[in-house]
Design a protein around this motif. Structure first.
Motif, PDB file in Angstrom:
ATOM      1  N   ILE A   1     -22.084 -29.246 -66.393  1.00  0.00           N
ATOM      2  CA  ILE A   1     -21.908 -27.749 -66.314  1.00  0.00           C
ATOM      3  C   ILE A   1     -20.488 -27.191 -66.639  1.00  0.00           C
ATOM      4  O   ILE A   1     -19.599 -27.377 -65.748  1.00  0.00           O
ATOM      5  CB  ILE A   1     -22.477 -27.214 -64.856  1.00  0.00           C
ATOM      6  N   SER A   2     -20.059 -26.533 -67.637  1.00  0.00           N
ATOM      7  CA  SER A   2     -19.066 -26.134 -68.075  1.00  0.00           C
ATOM      8  C   SER A   2     -18.602 -25.172 -67.275  1.00  0.00           C
ATOM      9  O   SER A   2     -17.434 -24.893 -66.882  1.00  0.00           O
ATOM     10  CB  SER A   2     -18.748 -25.968 -69.566  1.00  0.00           C
ATOM     11  N   TYR A   3     -19.191 -23.713 -67.391  1.00  0.00           N
ATOM     12  CA  TYR A   3     -19.124 -22.786 -66.775  1.00  0.00           C
ATOM     13  C   TYR A   3     -20.424 -22.081 -66.031  1.00  0.00           C
ATOM     14  O   TYR A   3     -21.174 -22.302 -66.575  1.00  0.00           O
ATOM     15  CB  TYR A   3     -18.025 -21.593 -67.272  1.00  0.00           C
ATOM     16  N   ILE A   4     -19.859 -21.119 -65.096  1.00  0.00           N
ATOM     17  CA  ILE A   4     -21.120 -20.201 -64.735  1.00  0.00           C
ATOM     18  C   ILE A   4     -20.981 -18.777 -64.876  1.00  0.00           C
ATOM     19  O   ILE A   4     -19.676 -18.474 -64.495  1.00  0.00           O
ATOM     20  CB  ILE A   4     -21.509 -20.708 -63.172  1.00  0.00           C
ATOM     21  N   LYS A   5     -21.746 -18.127 -65.411  1.00  0.00           N
ATOM     22  CA  LYS A   5     -21.288 -16.466 -65.470  1.00  0.00           C
ATOM     23  C   LYS A   5     -22.587 -15.845 -64.987  1.00  0.00           C
ATOM     24  O   LYS A   5     -23.725 -16.046 -65.148  1.00  0.00           O
ATOM     25  CB  LYS A   5     -21.261 -16.172 -67.142  1.00  0.00           C
ATOM     26  N   GLY A   6     -22.030 -14.995 -63.959  1.00  0.00           N
ATOM     27  CA  GLY A   6     -23.168 -14.279 -63.429  1.00  0.00           C
ATOM     28  C   GLY A   6     -22.592 -13.198 -62.354  1.00  0.00           C
ATOM     29  O   GLY A   6     -21.282 -13.028 -62.224  1.00  0.00           O
ATOM     30  N   ALA A   7     -23.494 -12.515 -61.621  1.00  0.00           N
ATOM     31  CA  ALA A   7     -23.155 -11.563 -60.650  1.00  0.00           C
ATOM     32  C   ALA A   7     -22.667 -12.464 -59.429  1.00  0.00           C
ATOM     33  O   ALA A   7     -23.287 -13.224 -59.060  1.00  0.00           O
ATOM     34  CB  ALA A   7     -24.292 -10.770 -60.089  1.00  0.00           C
ATOM     35  N   LEU A   8     -21.524 -11.813 -58.738  1.00  0.00           N
ATOM     36  CA  LEU A   8     -21.240 -12.587 -57.516  1.00  0.00           C
ATOM     37  C   LEU A   8     -21.974 -12.011 -56.454  1.00  0.00           C
ATOM     38  O   LEU A   8     -22.164 -10.912 -56.014  1.00  0.00           O
ATOM     39  CB  LEU A   8     -19.669 -12.071 -57.290  1.00  0.00           C
ATOM     40  N   GLY A   9     -22.688 -13.052 -55.745  1.00  0.00           N
ATOM     41  CA  GLY A   9     -23.840 -12.654 -54.788  1.00  0.00           C
ATOM     42  C   GLY A   9     -23.206 -12.671 -53.470  1.00  0.00           C
ATOM     43  O   GLY A   9     -23.856 -12.100 -52.598  1.00  0.00           O
TER      44      GLY A   9
ATOM     45  N   VAL B   1     -15.040 -23.237 -53.982  1.00  0.00           N
ATOM     46  CA  VAL B   1     -13.752 -22.865 -54.574  1.00  0.00           C
ATOM     47  C   VAL B   1     -12.570 -22.729 -53.749  1.00  0.00           C
ATOM     48  O   VAL B   1     -12.593 -22.967 -52.346  1.00  0.00           O
ATOM     49  CB  VAL B   1     -13.761 -21.214 -55.160  1.00  0.00           C
ATOM     50  N   PRO B   2     -11.157 -22.981 -54.149  1.00  0.00           N
ATOM     51  CA  PRO B   2     -10.060 -22.993 -53.541  1.00  0.00           C
ATOM     52  C   PRO B   2      -9.810 -21.552 -52.612  1.00  0.00           C
ATOM     53  O   PRO B   2     -10.316 -20.474 -53.282  1.00  0.00           O
ATOM     54  CB  PRO B   2      -8.952 -23.043 -54.682  1.00  0.00           C
ATOM     55  N   LEU B   3      -9.219 -21.572 -51.483  1.00  0.00           N
ATOM     56  CA  LEU B   3      -9.042 -20.197 -50.895  1.00  0.00           C
ATOM     57  C   LEU B   3      -8.416 -19.263 -51.670  1.00  0.00           C
ATOM     58  O   LEU B   3      -8.653 -18.234 -51.389  1.00  0.00           O
ATOM     59  CB  LEU B   3      -8.424 -20.885 -49.460  1.00  0.00           C
ATOM     60  N   SER B   4      -7.302 -19.885 -52.306  1.00  0.00           N
ATOM     61  CA  SER B   4      -6.469 -18.906 -53.213  1.00  0.00           C
ATOM     62  C   SER B   4      -7.240 -18.147 -54.137  1.00  0.00           C
ATOM     63  O   SER B   4      -6.879 -17.018 -54.618  1.00  0.00           O
ATOM     64  CB  SER B   4      -5.364 -19.742 -54.052  1.00  0.00           C
ATOM     65  N   LEU B   5      -8.489 -18.527 -54.564  1.00  0.00           N
ATOM     66  CA  LEU B   5      -9.236 -17.931 -55.621  1.00  0.00           C
ATOM     67  C   LEU B   5     -10.103 -16.861 -54.985  1.00  0.00           C
ATOM     68  O   LEU B   5     -10.369 -15.727 -55.885  1.00  0.00           O
ATOM     69  CB  LEU B   5     -10.294 -18.831 -56.128  1.00  0.00           C
ATOM     70  N   LEU B   6     -10.187 -16.836 -53.641  1.00  0.00           N
ATOM     71  CA  LEU B   6     -10.825 -15.702 -53.098  1.00  0.00           C
ATOM     72  C   LEU B   6     -10.342 -14.310 -53.185  1.00  0.00           C
ATOM     73  O   LEU B   6     -10.930 -13.310 -53.307  1.00  0.00           O
ATOM     74  CB  LEU B   6     -11.129 -15.757 -51.599  1.00  0.00           C
ATOM     75  N   GLU B   7      -9.087 -14.065 -53.210  1.00  0.00           N
ATOM     76  CA  GLU B   7      -8.256 -12.944 -53.472  1.00  0.00           C
ATOM     77  C   GLU B   7      -8.548 -12.273 -55.029  1.00  0.00           C
ATOM     78  O   GLU B   7      -8.335 -11.077 -55.185  1.00  0.00           O
ATOM     79  CB  GLU B   7      -6.871 -13.163 -53.288  1.00  0.00           C
TER      80      GLU B   7
ATOM     81  N   LEU C   1     -11.447 -12.518 -56.716  1.00  0.00           N
ATOM     82  CA  LEU C   1     -12.768 -12.516 -57.094  1.00  0.00           C
ATOM     83  C   LEU C   1     -12.938 -10.961 -57.260  1.00  0.00           C
ATOM     84  O   LEU C   1     -12.158 -10.075 -56.713  1.00  0.00           O
ATOM     85  CB  LEU C   1     -13.652 -12.871 -56.105  1.00  0.00           C
ATOM     86  N   PRO C   2     -13.875 -10.640 -58.051  1.00  0.00           N
ATOM     87  CA  PRO C   2     -14.298  -9.275 -58.521  1.00  0.00           C
ATOM     88  C   PRO C   2     -15.154  -8.754 -56.967  1.00  0.00           C
ATOM     89  O   PRO C   2     -15.638  -9.707 -56.133  1.00  0.00           O
ATOM     90  CB  PRO C   2     -15.305  -9.225 -59.549  1.00  0.00           C
TER      91      PRO C   2
ATOM     92  N   MET D   1     -23.539 -34.157 -53.863  1.00  0.00           N
ATOM     93  CA  MET D   1     -23.357 -33.782 -55.165  1.00  0.00           C
ATOM     94  C   MET D   1     -22.867 -32.066 -54.943  1.00  0.00           C
ATOM     95  O   MET D   1     -23.430 -31.400 -54.470  1.00  0.00           O
ATOM     96  CB  MET D   1     -24.766 -33.573 -55.889  1.00  0.00           C
ATOM     97  N   THR D   2     -21.538 -32.005 -55.395  1.00  0.00           N
ATOM     98  CA  THR D   2     -20.645 -30.752 -55.186  1.00  0.00           C
ATOM     99  C   THR D   2     -20.358 -30.136 -56.393  1.00  0.00           C
ATOM    100  O   THR D   2     -19.789 -30.769 -57.270  1.00  0.00           O
ATOM    101  CB  THR D   2     -19.694 -31.069 -54.103  1.00  0.00           C
ATOM    102  N   LEU D   3     -20.567 -28.843 -56.436  1.00  0.00           N
ATOM    103  CA  LEU D   3     -19.912 -27.890 -57.609  1.00  0.00           C
ATOM    104  C   LEU D   3     -18.784 -27.369 -57.180  1.00  0.00           C
ATOM    105  O   LEU D   3     -18.661 -26.678 -56.165  1.00  0.00           O
ATOM    106  CB  LEU D   3     -21.052 -27.031 -57.946  1.00  0.00           C
ATOM    107  N   TYR D   4     -17.675 -27.477 -58.004  1.00  0.00           N
ATOM    108  CA  TYR D   4     -16.415 -26.690 -57.668  1.00  0.00           C
ATOM    109  C   TYR D   4     -16.039 -25.637 -58.792  1.00  0.00           C
ATOM    110  O   TYR D   4     -16.653 -25.921 -59.820  1.00  0.00           O
ATOM    111  CB  TYR D   4     -15.276 -27.784 -57.429  1.00  0.00           C
ATOM    112  N   GLY D   5     -15.423 -24.746 -58.336  1.00  0.00           N
ATOM    113  CA  GLY D   5     -15.454 -23.607 -59.279  1.00  0.00           C
ATOM    114  C   GLY D   5     -13.811 -23.166 -59.413  1.00  0.00           C
ATOM    115  O   GLY D   5     -13.182 -23.210 -58.429  1.00  0.00           O
ATOM    116  N   PHE D   6     -13.533 -22.652 -60.408  1.00  0.00           N
ATOM    117  CA  PHE D   6     -12.020 -22.224 -60.826  1.00  0.00           C
ATOM    118  C   PHE D   6     -12.175 -20.977 -61.675  1.00  0.00           C
ATOM    119  O   PHE D   6     -13.025 -20.971 -62.555  1.00  0.00           O
ATOM    120  CB  PHE D   6     -11.366 -23.092 -61.425  1.00  0.00           C
ATOM    121  N   LEU D   7     -11.281 -20.326 -61.828  1.00  0.00           N
ATOM    122  CA  LEU D   7     -11.180 -18.927 -62.552  1.00  0.00           C
ATOM    123  C   LEU D   7     -10.724 -19.162 -64.037  1.00  0.00           C
ATOM    124  O   LEU D   7     -10.813 -18.363 -65.008  1.00  0.00           O
ATOM    125  CB  LEU D   7     -10.549 -17.593 -62.112  1.00  0.00           C
ATOM    126  N   THR D   8      -9.823 -20.543 -64.190  1.00  0.00           N
ATOM    127  CA  THR D   8      -9.297 -20.962 -65.436  1.00  0.00           C
ATOM    128  C   THR D   8      -9.851 -22.167 -65.937  1.00  0.00           C
ATOM    129  O   THR D   8     -10.395 -22.906 -65.012  1.00  0.00           O
ATOM    130  CB  THR D   8      -7.934 -20.862 -65.234  1.00  0.00           C
TER     131      THR D   8
END
Length: 75
Positions: free
Chosen positions: A2-10, A30-36, A38-39, A58-65
């Motif tokens: 999975i390269s990226y996920i695009k959708g509404a922040l739920g 996600v890293p805690l630093s990413l939380l600030e 987020l939209p 099985m764990t999915l990790y996410g980043f904004l870049t």
């Protein structure tokens, strides 16, 4: 992969966000630093991902870049 996920922040809970896309809510660690960065809830977000498969999880990790997942692969 999975390269990226695009959708509404739920949802945002501790170090996990839920991205709603295609009628599915995907939990992404996600890293805690990413939380600030987020939209607001309900707004669109794109999260670049790294999917880790281990014997016990099985764990999915996410980043904004796109650089974020690359750091996981190099470590």
């Amino acid at each position: 992969m999975i390269s990226y996920i695009k959708g509404a922040l739920g949802a945002v809970e501790d170090d996990v966000i839920v991205v709603e896309t295609g009628g599915i809510g995907l939990a992404v660690h996600v890293p805690l630093s990413l939380l600030e960065e987020l939209p607001a809830l309900g707004e669109e977000v794109t999260v670049y991902t790294y999917f880790q498969v281990r014997e016990d999880a099985m764990t999915l990790y996410g980043f904004l870049t796109q650089a974020g997942p690359g750091k996981c692969l190099s470590s």
